[in-house]
Scaffold this motif. Structure first.
Motif, short mmCIF file in Angstrom:
data_model
loop_
_atom_site.label_atom_id
_atom_site.label_comp_id
_atom_site.label_asym_id
_atom_site.label_seq_id
_atom_site.Cartn_x
_atom_site.Cartn_y
_atom_site.Cartn_z
N UNK A 274 37.39 42.07 38.64
CA UNK A 274 38.16 43.27 38.98
C UNK A 274 37.64 43.87 40.28
N UNK A 275 38.54 43.99 41.23
CA UNK A 275 38.16 44.53 42.55
C UNK A 275 37.96 43.41 43.56
N UNK A 276 38.51 43.62 44.76
CA UNK A 276 38.47 42.57 45.79
C UNK A 276 37.05 42.34 46.31
N UNK A 277 36.31 43.42 46.54
CA UNK A 277 34.95 43.27 47.08
C UNK A 277 34.04 42.56 46.10
N UNK A 278 34.13 42.97 44.83
CA UNK A 278 33.29 42.32 43.81
C UNK A 278 33.73 40.87 43.61
N UNK B 162 34.93 38.86 45.91
CA UNK B 162 34.33 38.09 47.01
C UNK B 162 32.84 37.89 46.78
N UNK B 163 32.16 38.97 46.36
CA UNK B 163 30.72 38.88 46.14
C UNK B 163 30.40 37.90 45.01
N UNK C 223 32.27 35.18 44.22
CA UNK C 223 32.43 33.85 44.82
C UNK C 223 31.19 33.47 45.63
N UNK C 224 30.70 34.45 46.39
CA UNK C 224 29.51 34.19 47.22
C UNK C 224 28.30 33.85 46.34
N UNK C 225 28.20 34.54 45.19
CA UNK C 225 27.06 34.31 44.31
C UNK C 225 27.16 32.94 43.63
N UNK D 216 39.84 32.82 44.34
CA UNK D 216 39.65 34.27 44.39
C UNK D 216 40.67 34.84 43.43
N UNK E 139 41.61 38.70 41.77
CA UNK E 139 41.34 40.11 41.53
C UNK E 139 42.37 40.61 40.53
N UNK F 33 33.30 44.88 36.22
CA UNK F 33 32.54 46.12 36.26
C UNK F 33 33.52 47.24 35.93
N UNK G 89 34.12 48.77 49.77
CA UNK G 89 34.65 48.22 48.52
C UNK G 89 34.57 49.24 47.39
N UNK H 104 34.54 48.30 43.26
CA UNK H 104 33.67 47.84 42.18
C UNK H 104 32.38 47.20 42.69
N UNK H 105 32.42 46.63 43.89
CA UNK H 105 31.16 46.08 44.44
C UNK H 105 30.17 47.21 44.71
N UNK I 250 32.38 43.90 54.45
CA UNK I 250 33.07 42.68 54.04
C UNK I 250 33.70 42.03 55.26
N UNK J 273 24.86 44.44 53.24
CA UNK J 273 25.45 43.29 52.54
C UNK J 273 26.84 43.06 53.09
N UNK K 59 30.32 41.00 51.95
CA UNK K 59 31.04 40.19 50.96
C UNK K 59 32.04 39.29 51.66
N UNK L 257 32.21 33.13 51.39
CA UNK L 257 32.93 31.91 51.02
C UNK L 257 34.44 32.04 51.23
N UNK M 218 41.95 38.63 51.52
CA UNK M 218 41.21 38.60 50.26
C UNK M 218 41.35 39.93 49.52
N UNK N 57 41.89 43.07 49.76
CA UNK N 57 42.00 44.22 50.65
C UNK N 57 42.82 43.85 51.87
#
Lengths: 382, 289
Positions: free
Chosen positions: A257-261, A263-264, A266-268, A279, A281, A312, B155, B157-158, B210, B234, B236, B239, B246, B248
Motif C-alpha cells: 500500500x502506497x507508491x513510495x513503500x 518502490x522501497x 521492490x528495492x529491498x 510494482x 500499489x 503499513x 511519500x 506509507x514509506x 524517490x 533515502x 526509493x 529497481x 511508479x 506517484x
C-alpha cells in the motif's frame, strides 16, 4: 497516458497546426489503399507504438509505390518495438526537408509552470541534444494566466530560423501548440521534427502528446483515445480496480500500500538478492475486493514464485487486507506461497483473521522481504 | 520546537463532512489538534462531532474562529478551488491531502498562494505532524514520538515505515512533513530543510526522496552549501524501470535523468549519509546525534 502519433497529429491539426495528411492502416492492404488515396509518388510508413526510437528499430520506411507500401506495412505490422507489438501503421506523404527543428511544451517541476522548448537541432532525441549540446536548447517559461505571449513565441522562433516568413509560421505554431497542450490536459506536447520545406513552408512531421492521467476524468474525449490493445492486459485490469500495477521481470510478486513503500519494497527485494516481479500499489483505502483482484493479477504471472504483502496500515486497515487475502484463497487457487508483513491500523484483528485460516503474519519489513526472496529461490517454505 | 505546525495551530478542515474528511477530522481531534472549524458548502450552521462549528466558506470560518491553517480533503477536481479559497481567506498554511489533482491546475494555484504570502504543502501528500502537539493530515499519530529528528518525505506509507523505525528505536521527531508525490508541489525539500536548520530543537534531518525530477539533487546542493545539521537520506525506486510512472505522478524516470543512482550519488557528494534500506535510518541517525 500515452496516445499514438496519429492521434496526437489530429489534436495538433484541430488546433490549426499545419500537419501533412495521413491515413492509419491496420493491414498491409489498407496501407496500399492509403497510398493510392493520398495520390503521392512517395510515402513514409510509420509504426504506431508508444515508444521512441521507431526509426532505429526499423519501424519507419519509405515506399515509392502502393505495392511497396503494402509490402513494407506487412513487415512493420506485427513487429515488436521495445516489447510493444505494432498493430497499426500511419501512411504519410514523404516531405522534402530543408531543415529540422524541435519544439515542445512540458510541465517544468522547478519553475512549477509549463515551459516551451525549441531547438534548431531537431529530428533526433531531444534528451540527446540536452546532454550533448545544451546550448542548442532554448526555453521560455509560461505564465498560465496569459499563455505563451506573441513576442515570446517570436523570440523562440527566431532561434530556429533567420527568414522572417518562417519565423512567423513557427511562432504561430508555437502558440497553437501551447493551446493544444493546455486543451488536452497534457504534461508533454512536442513536434519533432518541425520541418521547413524547400518551398519555405513550416510543417509538423511528427507529434507526441502525453496526457496527465489526472485530467482524464474531466476530458472524456481525450480519455477515449486510450488504446488498451497496446497495453499490458494485467495493467489494464489493475487500473479498472483502481490499483497501480506495473509488470517487471522477477519472481517475487509484491503487493504493497502506497507508491513510495511499494518502490522501497521492490528495492529491498533486490537488496536481499531477489528480483521483484512487479510494482503493485493497492492504494490508500483498500477494501478486500481490491486485494482479491491484486492477488489474481499477481498469481496470473507464471514467473512469480512467492507473493509478498507489505502493508503499513494508516488509512489502509490491516484487517481489510487480511480479509481480502482469505477471500482470494477461497475464490481461486493461490498456488504460490504468500509471505505477509503487516503493521499499523487494526493489526491485531488482521493477525487473528489470518491465524484463523492457518496463515502467519510478520511485523518486520526486512524479515518478510528476506523470507520472500528465499522462498522464491526455492528455499524454506513460508 | 517544530516547523510549520505547533501549539498555536488553529485548524480549519475543508471537506469536513466527506468520508475522508470526517474520519481524519476525528483522528486529528483525538490527537489533540486544535480543530476550530470545518467547511462544507451548504452545511454551515451545523456542528461536527458536537464540538466543531461548520461553515459554508473558509472566509467565514477564518473570521469567526481565527483559523490560521487549513487542511483539504475534497475530491481532486475541486482541490485547486479549495486552495484558492483558503488563500483568499488569508490562511497562512494550506495543506492539500487530495490525490489526483491535475498538474495544470497546480500551475495556477501555486503562484496564487505564493502571491498571498501563504505556504502550500502538497497536494497528494499525507500532511505533517508535530508529535505530541498537533497533526494536520493523515499521518498515524501512534507511530510518532516527540524528539530531535526532523523528517521530510515525498511519500506517504514509506514515511510511516521510516518514522516507525525511528520511534521504535527511541528516536523521536520534531516534525514529520510529507511534501507529496506530484510533479508540482507547494513546499519543496529545500523549504523544509531551511526550516529544520532554523529550528533549535531539530538536531538531525531524515530526507526521503524517490525517482523522478531533480528536487533531491537541488536539496543535496543546499545541504552541502547551507546546512550545518546532519542529514540522512533515502531514495526509493532503485529497481524502477525508465519511462513508467511508479504510482506517484512525479515518480518517473525520463531518459537518463531522475534515477535513484543519480540522486544517491548527489546525496553522497553532499555529505548526506545514504540509507540503502529503510532500516538503516536508525544506526545512521544515532551516529549523528
Amino acid at each position: 497516458m500515452n496516445i499514438h502519433e496519429y492521434q496526437a497529429r489530429e489534436l495538433l491539426a484541430k488546433a490549426g497546426i499545419p500537419v501533412p495528411p495521413g491515413i492509419v492502416a491496420a493491414t498491409a492492404a489498407e496501407a496500399r489503399r492509403a497510398m493510392e488515396r493520398l495520390g503521392v509518388p512517395k510515402v513514409v510508413v510509420k509504426a504506431q507504438v508508444h515508444a521512441g526510437g521507431r526509426g532505429k528499430a526499423g519501424g519507419v520506411k519509405l515506399a515509392e509505390s502502393p505495392a511497396q507500401a503494402e509490402q513494407l506495412a506487412g513487415q512493420i505490422l506485427g513487429m515488436t518495438i521495445k516489447a510493444l507489438t505494432v498493430t497499426r501503421v500511419l501512411v504519410v506523404p514523404a516531405t522534402d526537408i530543408a531543415s529540422e527543428a524541435y519544439v515542445g511544451v512540458v510541465v517544468d517541476r522547478a519553475s512549477r509552470a509549463p515551459v516551451v522548448m525549441v531547438s534548431p537541432a531537431g529530428g533526433i532525441d531531444i534528451e540527446e541534444v540536452a546532454a550533448r549540446t545544451p546550448e542548442k536548447i532554448f526555453r521560455q517559461t509560461v505564465d498560465t494566466r496569459y499563455g505563451l505571449l506573441p513576442h515570446q513565441a517570436m523570440a523562440l522562433a527566431f532561434r530556429l530560423y533567420d527568414d522572417v516568413a518562417k519565423v512567423r509560421q513557427a511562432a504561430d505554431i508555437l502558440q497553437k501548440l501551447y493551446r493544444a497542450f493546455v486543451d488536452a490536459g497534457a504534461s508533454l506536447a512536442e513536434i519533432n521534427p518541425l520541418v521547413a520545406t524547400p518551398a519555405g513552408a513550416v510543417v509538423a512531421l511528427d507529434a507526441k502528446v502525453v496526457v496527465d492521467d489526472n485530467e482524464l476524468e474531466r476530458r472524456p474525449d481525450i480519455a477515449a483515445l486510450r488504446d488498451v490493445a497496446v497495453e499490458n492486459p494485467a495493467e489494464v485490469e489493475a487500473r479498472g480496480a483502481s490499483l497501480t500495477y506495473i509488470k517487471l521481470d522477477g519472481n517475487v510478486g509484491c503487493c504493497v500500500n502506497g507508491a513510495g513503500l511499494a518502490m522501497a519494497t521492490m528495492d529491498l527485494v533486490k537488496y536481499y538478492g531477489g528480483e521483484p516481479a512487479n510494482f503493485l500499489d493497492i492504494g490508500g483505502s483498500s477494501n478486500p475486493d481490491k486485494v482479491v483482484t491484486a492477488l489474481k493479477i499477481i498469481t496470473a504471472d507464471p514467473k512469480v514464485k512467492a507473493i509478498l504483502f507489505n502493508i503499513f496500515g494508516g488509512i489502509t486497515r490491516c484487517d481489510d487486507v487480511a480479509n481480502g487475502i482469505v477471500t482470494a484463497t477461497r475464490k481461486f487457487a493461490v498456488d504460490r506461497p504468500i509471505i505477509i508483513r503487516l503493521t499499523g491500523t487494526n493489526e491485531r484483528e488482521a493477525v487473528r483473521i489470518l491465524e484463523g485460516v492457518g496463515m502467519r503474519a510478520l511485523t518486520d519489513m526486512d524479515a518478510a522481504v528476506e523470507q520472500a526472496v528465499q522462498v522464491a529461490k526455492g528455499g524454506a517454505a513460508a | 520546537m517544530s516547523i510549520f505546525v505547533n501549539q498555536d495551530t488553529r485548524l480549519v478542515v475543508q471537506g469536513i463532512t466527506g468520508r475522508d474528511g470526517s474520519f481524519h477530522a476525528r483522528q486529528m481531534l483525538a490527537y489533540g489538534t486544535k480543530v476550530v472549524a470545518g467547511v462544507t458548502p451548504g452545511k454551515g450552521g451545523q456542528t461536527f462531532e458536537g464540538a466543531v462549528p461548520i461553515f459554508n466558506t473558509v472566509a467565514e470560518a477564518v473570521e469567526r474562529t481565527g483559523a490560521n491553517t487549513s487542511v483539504i480533503y475534497v475530491p481532486a477536481r475541486f482541490a485547486a478551488d479549495a486552495i484558492f479559497e483558503a488563500a483568499d481567506a488569508g490562511v497562512a498554511l494550506i495543506v492539500c491531502i487530495s490525490e489526483g489533482v491535475p498538474v495544470l491546475d497546480m500551475t495556477r494555484a501555486y503562484p496564487y498562494v505564493a502571491g498571498k504570502g501563504a505556504r502550500l504543502i502538497g497536494p497528494n501528500c499525507p500532511g505533517l505532524i508535530t508529535p505530541g502537539v498537533a497533526k494536520v493530515g493523515i499521518i498515524p499519530g501512534q507511530i510518532c514520538a516527540p524528539g530531535p529528528v526532523g523528517v521530510v518525505s515525498r511519500s506517504g506509507t514509506l514515511t510511516y515505515e521510516v518514522v516507525y523505525q525511528l520511534t521504535r528505536a527511541g528516536l523521536g521527531q520534531t516534525t514529520c512533513v510529507g511534501i507529496g508525490g506530484d510533479p508540482i508541489i507547494g513546499t519543496s525539500f529545500i523549504d523544509c530543510l531551511t526550516a529544520f536548520e532554523a529550528d533549535p530543537a531539530t538536531r538531525a534531518v531524515v530526507m526521503i526522496g524517490e525517482i523522478g525530477g531533480t528536487d533531491e539533487q537541488n536539496a543535496a546542493e543546499f545541504v552541502a552549501t547551507r546546512m550545518h545539521k546532519p542529514v540522512v537520506g533515502f531514495i526509493a525506486g532503485q529497481t524502477a524501470p525508465p519511462g513508467r510512472r511508479m504510482g506517484h505522478a512525479g515518480a518517473i524516470i525520463s531518459g537518463s535523468s531522475g534515477t535513484a543512482a543519480e540522486k544517491m550519488a548527489a546525496f553522497e557528494r553532499a555529505g548526506i549519509a545514504v540509507m540503502k534500506r529503510p532500516a538503516d535510518v536508525v544506526p545512521l541517525v544515532k551516529q549523528r546525534l
